[in-house]
Scaffold this motif. Structure first.
Motif, PDB file in Angstrom:
ATOM      1  N   SER A  68       0.824  -1.207   0.000  1.00 18.49           N
ATOM      2  CA  SER A  68       0.000   0.000   0.000  1.00 18.49           C
ATOM      3  C   SER A  68       0.860   1.260   0.000  1.00 18.49           C
ATOM      4  N   ALA A  69       1.898   1.287   0.848  1.00 20.39           N
ATOM      5  CA  ALA A  69       2.765   2.470   0.948  1.00 20.39           C
ATOM      6  C   ALA A  69       3.542   2.727  -0.338  1.00 20.39           C
ATOM      7  N   PHE A  70       3.814   1.667  -1.096  1.00 18.85           N
ATOM      8  CA  PHE A  70       4.577   1.827  -2.329  1.00 18.85           C
ATOM      9  C   PHE A  70       3.693   1.834  -3.575  1.00 18.85           C
ATOM     10  N   GLY A  71       2.390   1.794  -3.369  1.00 19.45           N
ATOM     11  CA  GLY A  71       1.448   1.944  -4.479  1.00 19.45           C
ATOM     12  C   GLY A  71       1.401   0.776  -5.431  1.00 19.45           C
ATOM     13  N   VAL A  72       1.607  -0.455  -4.906  1.00 16.97           N
ATOM     14  CA  VAL A  72       1.565  -1.634  -5.764  1.00 16.97           C
ATOM     15  C   VAL A  72       0.641  -2.676  -5.142  1.00 16.97           C
ATOM     16  N   SER A  73       0.360  -3.708  -5.906  1.00 16.82           N
ATOM     17  CA  SER A  73      -0.451  -4.816  -5.400  1.00 16.82           C
ATOM     18  C   SER A  73       0.455  -5.813  -4.672  1.00 16.82           C
ATOM     19  N   ARG A  74      -0.143  -6.687  -3.887  1.00 12.77           N
ATOM     20  CA  ARG A  74       0.650  -7.719  -3.218  1.00 12.77           C
ATOM     21  C   ARG A  74       1.348  -8.637  -4.218  1.00 12.77           C
ATOM     22  N   PRO A  75       0.683  -9.070  -5.316  1.00 15.07           N
ATOM     23  CA  PRO A  75       1.403  -9.892  -6.292  1.00 15.07           C
ATOM     24  C   PRO A  75       2.633  -9.180  -6.874  1.00 15.07           C
ATOM     25  N   THR A  76       2.540  -7.859  -7.063  1.00 13.76           N
ATOM     26  CA  THR A  76       3.691  -7.107  -7.557  1.00 13.76           C
ATOM     27  C   THR A  76       4.816  -7.127  -6.523  1.00 13.76           C
ATOM     28  N   PHE A  77       4.464  -7.014  -5.248  1.00 13.94           N
ATOM     29  CA  PHE A  77       5.475  -7.115  -4.197  1.00 13.94           C
ATOM     30  C   PHE A  77       6.163  -8.476  -4.254  1.00 13.94           C
ATOM     31  N   TYR A  78       5.375  -9.548  -4.328  1.00 11.54           N
ATOM     32  CA  TYR A  78       5.945 -10.895  -4.340  1.00 11.54           C
ATOM     33  C   TYR A  78       6.848 -11.103  -5.556  1.00 11.54           C
ATOM     34  N   LYS A  79       6.444 -10.551  -6.673  1.00 11.20           N
ATOM     35  CA  LYS A  79       7.257 -10.661  -7.888  1.00 11.20           C
ATOM     36  C   LYS A  79       8.597  -9.951  -7.694  1.00 11.20           C
ATOM     37  N   ALA A  80       8.574  -8.752  -7.121  1.00 11.45           N
ATOM     38  CA  ALA A  80       9.813  -8.011  -6.876  1.00 11.45           C
ATOM     39  C   ALA A  80      10.687  -8.741  -5.857  1.00 11.45           C
ATOM     40  N   GLN A  81      10.072  -9.275  -4.810  1.00  9.73           N
ATOM     41  CA  GLN A  81      10.820 -10.000  -3.786  1.00  9.73           C
ATOM     42  C   GLN A  81      11.517 -11.225  -4.384  1.00  9.73           C
ATOM     43  N   SER A  82      10.809 -11.953  -5.203  1.00 12.32           N
ATOM     44  CA  SER A  82      11.367 -13.134  -5.845  1.00 12.32           C
ATOM     45  C   SER A  82      12.489 -12.761  -6.821  1.00 12.32           C
ATOM     46  N   ALA A  83      12.266 -11.725  -7.607  1.00 13.29           N
ATOM     47  CA  ALA A  83      13.277 -11.288  -8.581  1.00 13.29           C
ATOM     48  C   ALA A  83      14.552 -10.836  -7.869  1.00 13.29           C
ATOM     49  N   LEU A  84      14.415 -10.116  -6.778  1.00 17.81           N
ATOM     50  CA  LEU A  84      15.573  -9.652  -6.019  1.00 17.81           C
ATOM     51  C   LEU A  84      16.322 -10.831  -5.410  1.00 17.81           C
ATOM     52  N   ALA A  85      15.594 -11.796  -4.875  1.00 18.39           N
ATOM     53  CA  ALA A  85      16.231 -12.966  -4.270  1.00 18.39           C
ATOM     54  C   ALA A  85      16.948 -13.817  -5.318  1.00 18.39           C
ATOM     55  N   ASP A  86      16.348 -13.967  -6.501  1.00 19.80           N
ATOM     56  CA  ASP A  86      16.915 -14.833  -7.539  1.00 19.80           C
ATOM     57  C   ASP A  86      18.055 -14.188  -8.324  1.00 19.80           C
ATOM     58  N   GLN A  87      17.917 -12.874  -8.626  1.00 18.11           N
ATOM     59  CA  GLN A  87      18.843 -12.230  -9.565  1.00 18.11           C
ATOM     60  C   GLN A  87      19.547 -11.010  -8.997  1.00 18.11           C
ATOM     61  N   GLY A  88      19.267 -10.639  -7.771  1.00 20.63           N
ATOM     62  CA  GLY A  88      19.851  -9.421  -7.214  1.00 20.63           C
ATOM     63  C   GLY A  88      19.185  -8.197  -7.806  1.00 20.63           C
ATOM     64  N   LEU A  89      19.874  -7.065  -7.725  1.00 19.99           N
ATOM     65  CA  LEU A  89      19.303  -5.803  -8.230  1.00 19.99           C
ATOM     66  C   LEU A  89      18.920  -5.877  -9.700  1.00 19.99           C
ATOM     67  N   ALA A  90      19.682  -6.627 -10.487  1.00 22.71           N
ATOM     68  CA  ALA A  90      19.376  -6.746 -11.919  1.00 22.71           C
ATOM     69  C   ALA A  90      17.980  -7.323 -12.144  1.00 22.71           C
ATOM     70  N   GLY A  91      17.497  -8.123 -11.205  1.00 18.02           N
ATOM     71  CA  GLY A  91      16.171  -8.692 -11.340  1.00 18.02           C
ATOM     72  C   GLY A  91      15.056  -7.675 -11.215  1.00 18.02           C
ATOM     73  N   LEU A  92      15.363  -6.510 -10.646  1.00 12.53           N
ATOM     74  CA  LEU A  92      14.351  -5.463 -10.478  1.00 12.53           C
ATOM     75  C   LEU A  92      14.231  -4.551 -11.693  1.00 12.53           C
ATOM     76  N   VAL A  93      15.179  -4.650 -12.622  1.00  8.18           N
ATOM     77  CA  VAL A  93      15.124  -3.832 -13.838  1.00  8.18           C
ATOM     78  C   VAL A  93      14.030  -4.402 -14.734  1.00  8.18           C
ATOM     79  N   PRO A  94      13.064  -3.574 -15.142  1.00  6.74           N
ATOM     80  CA  PRO A  94      11.970  -4.072 -15.984  1.00  6.74           C
ATOM     81  C   PRO A  94      12.483  -4.667 -17.285  1.00  6.74           C
ATOM     82  N   ARG A  95      11.858  -5.736 -17.708  1.00  8.40           N
ATOM     83  CA  ARG A  95      12.212  -6.411 -18.960  1.00  8.40           C
ATOM     84  C   ARG A  95      11.206  -6.032 -20.040  1.00  8.40           C
ATOM     85  N   GLN A  96      11.680  -6.072 -21.284  1.00  7.91           N
ATOM     86  CA  GLN A  96      10.801  -5.804 -22.409  1.00  7.91           C
ATOM     87  C   GLN A  96       9.779  -6.934 -22.513  1.00  7.91           C
ATOM     88  N   ARG A  97       8.531  -6.571 -22.717  1.00  8.44           N
ATOM     89  CA  ARG A  97       7.473  -7.565 -22.857  1.00  8.44           C
ATOM     90  C   ARG A  97       7.288  -7.943 -24.312  1.00  8.44           C
TER      91      ARG A  97
END
Length: 159
Positions: A68-97
């Motif tokens: 809520s404080a960061f203006g995202v949904s819970r699934p978006t939080f979980y996605k960011a948490q997983s990406a950070l754990a798996d790939q480090g900061l590079a995992g947080l950089v948005p990818r081309q869809r």
């Protein structure tokens, strides 16, 4: 009628946009860190996502409150948490869809295009599109074919 001042260029905003890391909704970030400290920039999507995950892991703030404080949904939080754990900061950089290249124009189709250029240089682009459809059963867009036929740019020779 008063003249409008031209918008000032912001190099950081331009860099973030160019790299795909510009937060599309910086106004939704209501976390206290981003309110009063100039180091924290709500426009920087990577920084926002990192601080969001850090806020939960280090400060033990519940996920629903962090989201809520960061203006995202819970699934978006979980996605960011997983990406950070798996790939480090590079995992947080948005990818081309979406597709990353012309998936209908295979190496076989490219070879056929080159053959058509040599044997039938008089064919128009729409006629080549029809020839590809007839031979391969694939309907290629005219612009995709034009890009595939365009001469490739050579990479710069750097010392």
């Amino acid at each position: 009628m008063a003249k409008q001042k031209p918008a000032r260029r912001d190099p950081k905003t331009e860099a973030l946009a160019r790299d795909g890391a510009l937060n599309p909704h910086p106004e939704a970030v209501r976390d206290t860190l981003f309110a009063g400290n100039p180091f924290f920039d709500a426009r920087d999507l990577v920084q926002v996502r990192y601080e969001m995950v850090r806020r939960h892991q280090a400060d033990r703030v519940p996920i629903s409150d962090v989201a809520s404080a960061f203006g995202v949904s819970r699934p978006t939080f979980y996605k960011a948490q997983s990406a950070l754990a798996d790939q480090g900061l590079a995992g947080l950089v948005p990818r081309q869809r979406g597709p990353k290249g012309g998936h209908k124009i295979s190496a076989e189709v490219l070879a056929y295009i080159d053959q058509l250029r040599t044997t039938r240089p008089d064919l128009t682009v729409p006629q080549r599109v029809d020839a590809i459809a007839t031979r391969f059963g694939v309907r290629v867009h005219r612009r995709s074919l034009e890009r595939a036929m365009a001469p490739k740019k050579k990479p710069l020779d750097l010392p």
